[in-house]
Design an enzyme around this catalytic site. Structure first.
Site, short mmCIF file in Angstrom:
data_model
loop_
_atom_site.label_atom_id
_atom_site.label_comp_id
_atom_site.label_asym_id
_atom_site.label_seq_id
_atom_site.Cartn_x
_atom_site.Cartn_y
_atom_site.Cartn_z
CE1 TYR A 125 68.72 117.08 77.14
CE2 TYR A 125 70.91 116.75 77.16
CZ TYR A 125 70.19 117.64 76.91
OH TYR A 125 70.03 118.70 75.95
NE ARG B 77 80.56 114.78 77.32
CZ ARG B 77 80.38 115.84 76.69
NH1 ARG B 77 78.96 116.43 76.78
NH2 ARG B 77 81.10 116.67 76.01
#
Length: 353
Positions: free
Chosen positions: A181, A228
């Protein structure tokens, strides 16, 4: 003998009753306007015995949306919907942080239901088809390369989303820097072919991700911000080669910010000990993830390789996963055909013991 999985731990400003974390998982159950629904409130409340819940990826702005029926945190209605989620989790004694996920180039425009730009570090389409509204994978849109002068506004979208999450009562945020992403697109040379200060060398490619973490820390406090990563993950067209070249400097620079945690998806790479790389570069708490079982999770904690461990798929069909692990009870199996559809079926209808 005490069980390391069930000892308390503190991640920044967030106190966990145990070290079992529910990992973020897209479930596609948001309502009109990408607002969390009563069904989502029930889903998260059912799983509140986890020491910490990390929500599904939440778009910080309309431009950040790429998938069907994913929730946002940029409207008043969305904030109120998340407030109901946070209240339900807290009432049951749990803690919950919001994963901020800007899809960047991983966009099927039909999933949005509105017109919005598709942006990325470079004008290179994601090579992986993405499910559309009917669940059938289709090619993604070709993004527009975001201009350097647009970066401050993009950072403000992230920081306002974080403020909104705290306003809604969540305990913090996790910046999604994995799985191909937007943040990962800046980090990875397959998707970032810029020639300015945000592209080229690893030092330049980590610049925007670090600016985003710094901005979030400034907005809500570093001790309520985690991130993350999934070094070596090829998902959504990432180049998996030599992840240490990028992630070593990135994690080391992020460590200087005093963040709450680093959430590591260990891909089991044959030529890189990912957890060891992170431990050598990051002095804060580590949450380890990927295909863990109770035994392997305990082993990581006992060896000091992580401060907490996260489970994803196991939480789909086991809302009381922590209690089942404590009792040594068998785990239910999820119906994977209902991951992203079915409303309450395959979502909130899995029973506790």
């Amino acid at each position: 003998m005490s069980d390391s999985l069930f000892s308390p731990v503190t991640l920044g400003a967030i106190n966990l009753a145990n070290r079992i974390v529910m990992a973020p998982m897209t479930r596609d159950r948001a309502g009109p306007g990408d607002v969390p629904t009563d069904l989502m409130v029930k889903y998260y409340a059912q799983r509140a015995s986890a020491g910490l819940i990390v929500t599904e990826g939440v778009q910080p702005s309309p431009v950040g949306k790429g998938y069907w029926r994913t929730p946002g945190i940029h409207s008043a209605e969305q904030i109120e919907g998340w407030r109901a989620v946070a209240d339900a989790v807290h009432t049951r004694g749990g803690r919950i942080v919001m994963q901020l996920m800007h899809c960047g180039r991983v966009v099927v425009p039909a999933n949005r239901g509105f017109d919005a730009d598709v942006i990325a570090p470079s004008a290179i389409a994601c090579p992986t088809p993405v499910p559309g509204p009917d669940g059938v994978p289709v090619p993604t849109a070709t993004p527009r390369e975001i201009a350097a002068e647009e970066i401050p506004a993009l950072l403000e979208e992230y920081t306002q989303a974080a403020r909104n999450a705290i306003s809604a009562g969540l305990d913090g945020v996790e910046l999604h820097c994995a799985s191909g992403y937007l943040i990962n697109q800046f980090l990875n040379p397959a998707s970032n072919q810029r020639t300015d200060a945000y592209g080229g060398s690893a030092e330049n490619r980590i610049r925007f991700p670090l600016e985003a973490l710094r901005a979030l820390a400034g907005a809500i406090g570093a001790d309520r911000v985690g991130f993350r990563i999934s070094p070596g993950n090829p998902y959504n067209g990432m180049d998996p080669a030599d992840p240490a070249v990028t992630f070593g400097p990135f994690v080391k620079a992020a460590d200087a910010l005093g963040l709450a945690f680093c959430h590591v998806v260990d891909m089991g790479l044959p030529d890189l000990d990912t957890l060891a790389l992170v431990r050598a570069s990051f002095s804060g708490p580590i949450i380890a993830n990927n295909n863990l079982k109770a035994g392997s999770a305990r082993a990581l904690l006992d060896a000091g390789q992580a401060e907490a461990v996260s489970f994803g798929r196991a939480y789909i069909a086991n809302p009381d996963l922590a209690e089942r692990i404590a009792a040594g009870a068998p785990l239910a199996k999820p119906d994977f055909s209902l991951l992203y559809t079915g409303e309450e079926r395959g979502y909130t209808d899995y029973p506790a013991l």
